[in-house]
Design a protein around this motif. Structure first.
Motif, PDB file in Angstrom:
ATOM      1  N   ALA A  46     -39.773  71.944  67.362  1.00 21.62           N
ATOM      2  CA  ALA A  46     -38.657  72.787  66.927  1.00 21.62           C
ATOM      3  C   ALA A  46     -38.740  73.060  65.419  1.00 21.62           C
ATOM      4  CB  ALA A  46     -37.335  72.108  67.264  1.00 21.62           C
ATOM      5  N   LYS A  47     -39.072  72.018  64.629  1.00 21.10           N
ATOM      6  CA  LYS A  47     -39.203  72.193  63.178  1.00 21.10           C
ATOM      7  C   LYS A  47     -40.331  73.172  62.844  1.00 21.10           C
ATOM      8  CE  LYS A  47     -37.408  67.761  61.484  1.00 21.10           C
ATOM      9  NZ  LYS A  47     -37.736  66.510  60.754  1.00 21.10           N
ATOM     10  N   HIS A  48     -41.452  73.063  63.572  1.00 20.04           N
ATOM     11  CA  HIS A  48     -42.589  73.950  63.326  1.00 20.04           C
ATOM     12  C   HIS A  48     -42.213  75.407  63.579  1.00 20.04           C
ATOM     13  CE1 HIS A  48     -46.675  75.457  63.173  1.00 20.04           C
ATOM     14  NE2 HIS A  48     -46.555  75.928  64.409  1.00 20.04           N
ATOM     15  N   LYS A  49     -41.547  75.664  64.701  1.00 22.51           N
ATOM     16  CA  LYS A  49     -41.168  77.044  65.036  1.00 22.51           C
ATOM     17  C   LYS A  49     -40.112  77.587  64.065  1.00 22.51           C
ATOM     18  CE  LYS A  49     -42.439  76.870  69.909  1.00 22.51           C
ATOM     19  NZ  LYS A  49     -42.018  77.036  71.308  1.00 22.51           N
ATOM     20  N   LEU A  50     -39.208  76.735  63.646  1.00 26.20           N
ATOM     21  CA  LEU A  50     -38.200  77.173  62.671  1.00 26.20           C
ATOM     22  C   LEU A  50     -38.826  77.465  61.315  1.00 26.20           C
ATOM     23  CD1 LEU A  50     -35.194  74.797  63.480  1.00 26.20           C
ATOM     24  CD2 LEU A  50     -35.270  77.270  63.806  1.00 26.20           C
ATOM     25  N   SER A  51     -39.852  76.696  60.941  1.00 25.31           N
ATOM     26  CA  SER A  51     -40.524  76.957  59.661  1.00 25.31           C
ATOM     27  C   SER A  51     -41.202  78.324  59.661  1.00 25.31           C
ATOM     28  CB  SER A  51     -41.543  75.855  59.373  1.00 25.31           C
ATOM     29  OG  SER A  51     -42.612  75.899  60.303  1.00 25.31           O
ATOM     30  N   ILE A  52     -41.748  78.713  60.830  1.00 23.77           N
ATOM     31  CA  ILE A  52     -42.372  80.044  60.946  1.00 23.77           C
ATOM     32  C   ILE A  52     -41.310  81.127  60.791  1.00 23.77           C
ATOM     33  CG2 ILE A  52     -43.583  81.615  62.519  1.00 23.77           C
ATOM     34  CD1 ILE A  52     -44.942  79.143  63.732  1.00 23.77           C
ATOM     35  N   VAL A  53     -40.192  80.938  61.472  1.00 23.15           N
ATOM     36  CA  VAL A  53     -39.103  81.924  61.399  1.00 23.15           C
ATOM     37  C   VAL A  53     -38.561  82.011  59.974  1.00 23.15           C
ATOM     38  CG1 VAL A  53     -36.798  82.514  62.240  1.00 23.15           C
ATOM     39  CG2 VAL A  53     -38.491  81.578  63.812  1.00 23.15           C
ATOM     40  N   LYS A  54     -38.411  80.873  59.294  1.00 19.93           N
ATOM     41  CA  LYS A  54     -37.922  80.869  57.912  1.00 19.93           C
ATOM     42  C   LYS A  54     -38.874  81.641  57.003  1.00 19.93           C
ATOM     43  CE  LYS A  54     -36.841  76.836  56.294  1.00 19.93           C
ATOM     44  NZ  LYS A  54     -37.002  75.379  56.088  1.00 19.93           N
ATOM     45  N   HIS A  55     -40.180  81.455  57.219  1.00 21.43           N
ATOM     46  CA  HIS A  55     -41.166  82.180  56.419  1.00 21.43           C
ATOM     47  C   HIS A  55     -41.057  83.685  56.644  1.00 21.43           C
ATOM     48  CE1 HIS A  55     -44.859  82.946  54.254  1.00 21.43           C
ATOM     49  NE2 HIS A  55     -45.342  83.600  55.299  1.00 21.43           N
ATOM     50  N   GLN A  56     -40.843  84.080  57.893  1.00 22.57           N
ATOM     51  CA  GLN A  56     -40.678  85.509  58.206  1.00 22.57           C
ATOM     52  C   GLN A  56     -39.417  86.068  57.545  1.00 22.57           C
ATOM     53  OE1 GLN A  56     -40.658  85.290  62.492  1.00 22.57           O
ATOM     54  NE2 GLN A  56     -42.895  85.527  62.659  1.00 22.57           N
ATOM     55  N   PHE A  57     -38.340  85.292  57.606  1.00 22.94           N
ATOM     56  CA  PHE A  57     -37.087  85.712  56.968  1.00 22.94           C
ATOM     57  C   PHE A  57     -37.294  85.931  55.460  1.00 22.94           C
ATOM     58  CE2 PHE A  57     -34.409  84.223  60.596  1.00 22.94           C
ATOM     59  CZ  PHE A  57     -33.569  85.318  60.675  1.00 22.94           C
ATOM     60  N   LYS A  58     -37.980  84.995  54.797  1.00 19.04           N
ATOM     61  CA  LYS A  58     -38.209  85.093  53.356  1.00 19.04           C
ATOM     62  C   LYS A  58     -39.013  86.337  52.993  1.00 19.04           C
ATOM     63  CE  LYS A  58     -38.098  80.097  52.491  1.00 19.04           C
ATOM     64  NZ  LYS A  58     -38.889  78.915  52.071  1.00 19.04           N
ATOM     65  N   GLN A  59     -40.068  86.621  53.793  1.00 21.14           N
ATOM     66  CA  GLN A  59     -40.897  87.793  53.516  1.00 21.14           C
ATOM     67  C   GLN A  59     -40.096  89.080  53.651  1.00 21.14           C
ATOM     68  OE1 GLN A  59     -44.273  87.173  56.229  1.00 21.14           O
ATOM     69  NE2 GLN A  59     -45.575  86.770  54.448  1.00 21.14           N
ATOM     70  N   LYS A  60     -39.312  89.171  54.700  1.00 20.70           N
ATOM     71  CA  LYS A  60     -38.528  90.387  54.928  1.00 20.70           C
ATOM     72  C   LYS A  60     -37.376  90.501  53.924  1.00 20.70           C
ATOM     73  CE  LYS A  60     -39.669  90.766  59.841  1.00 20.70           C
ATOM     74  NZ  LYS A  60     -40.393  92.049  59.679  1.00 20.70           N
ATOM     75  N   TRP A  61     -36.859  89.356  53.491  1.00 21.66           N
ATOM     76  CA  TRP A  61     -35.795  89.358  52.471  1.00 21.66           C
ATOM     77  C   TRP A  61     -36.320  89.889  51.131  1.00 21.66           C
ATOM     78  CZ3 TRP A  61     -30.738  89.208  52.188  1.00 21.66           C
ATOM     79  CH2 TRP A  61     -30.111  88.838  51.004  1.00 21.66           C
ATOM     80  N   LEU A  62     -37.519  89.454  50.776  1.00 16.74           N
ATOM     81  CA  LEU A  62     -38.136  89.946  49.544  1.00 16.74           C
ATOM     82  C   LEU A  62     -38.497  91.418  49.650  1.00 16.74           C
ATOM     83  CD1 LEU A  62     -40.467  86.911  48.674  1.00 16.74           C
ATOM     84  CD2 LEU A  62     -38.359  87.579  47.519  1.00 16.74           C
TER      85      LEU A  62
END
Length: 299
Positions: A46-62
């Protein structure tokens, strides 16, 4: 397996108390992982999949230049898509107890197994969530350096000791009392004898009184003169000193553009002449003429 939308995760992040987008994402992860036990074998996935989603969120936020409205408009379809997380399940064996129900030994072992940085961060977030923002800042500051804790303890002890001691009147407060009560030097000293700690010595009051006078330009037997600019500068500085924190909170631009509005006037009077000799025989104190200024506003 549990399927949730990215919009669901985004809403959790936005509703958190984090100050930055990164902090909101961390709080979102903590909230989602609450459904897993610490010894759940699925929590790592679960932590691994959430880390991927967080990375995607950060890229799209920037990419949206950190603009909430632009981010939501550009990623509306992407946010509606779902991600799959492993279902949280009870680990085999004896039923798990909550932290509050556990014994002191179990609590200690559970906490020792966790990383110090993780515990500190979780404490900060919980304090913020409870509305204790200042306490959260203190926890963060204390963990920056091992010496910070000693400084905090020393400062706390000193503040407690100061509170136990009687507070002394400031020079201006003592001068105000001295002037309004129309005391003489002897009377003030007698009053001070009743509580020497509370009332400052007369020499301090005398200095405060001198400091309240503007710079005198010329004094003779028959006149006393003060330059108008010197008088206005002195009046402005004394007002700023009196206002204290109200002025300190102003920006440098505001401080440099303060305007003092005053009014001025003059008046004369006649009085009985005192039996005193002047240096020049033509001088007299039978008539007095005075001009004065009164500050109205400091803008």
């Amino acid at each position: 397996m549990t399927m949730i939308t990215r919009k669901y995760l985004y809403d959790i992040a936005q509703n958190s108390i984090g100050s930055s987008f990164d902090e909101k994402l961390k709080l979102m992860e903590i909230e989602v992982l609450k459904g897993y036990f610490q010894d759940d074998p699925k929590i790592a996935d679960a932590k691994h999949k959430l880390s991927i989603v967080k990375h995607q969120f950060k890229q799209k936020w920037l990419a949206a230049q950190k603009n909430k409205k632009r981010f939501e408009e550009k990623n509306a379809t992407w946010l509606r898509d779902t991600i799959t997380l492993p279902s949280a399940g009870v680990s085999p064996g004896r039923p798990q107890k909550s932290f509050e129900e556990s014994s002191e030994r179990s609590k200690t072992e559970d906490l020792r197994s966790k990383d110090l940085a993780e515990l500190t961060y979780a404490t900060q977030m919980q304090l913020r969530q409870a509305g204790k923002v200042e306490a959260s800042k203190v926890v963060k500051d204390l963990t920056k350096s091992p010496r910070r804790a000693k400084k905090y303890i020393k400062a706390f002890k000193e503040s407690v000791e100061k509170q136990d001691q009687p507070r002394q009147l400031s020079p201006l407060q003592a001068l105000s009392m001295f002037t309004e009560a129309e005391l003489t030097k002897t009377q003030y000293q007698r009053v001070r004898e009743t509580n020497p700690i509370f009332f400052p010595c007369y020499s301090i009051v005398q200095k405060a009184k001198k400091d309240s006078y503007p710079e005198i330009h010329r004094v003779t037997e028959t006149c006393a003169e003060v330059l108008v600019q010197k008088l206005m500068d002195h009046t402005g500085s004394r007002l700023i000193q009196f206002l204290g924190k109200a002025v300190e909170n102003l920006s440098e631009e505001e401080k440099s553009s303060l305007i003092l509005i005053s009014k001025w006037g003059c008046d004369g009077s006649q009085q009985i002449q005192y039996k005193m000799k002047f240096e020049f025989e033509d001088d007299s104190d039978a008539n007095i003429f005075q001009s004065s200024t009164v500050p109205l506003q400091l803008l």
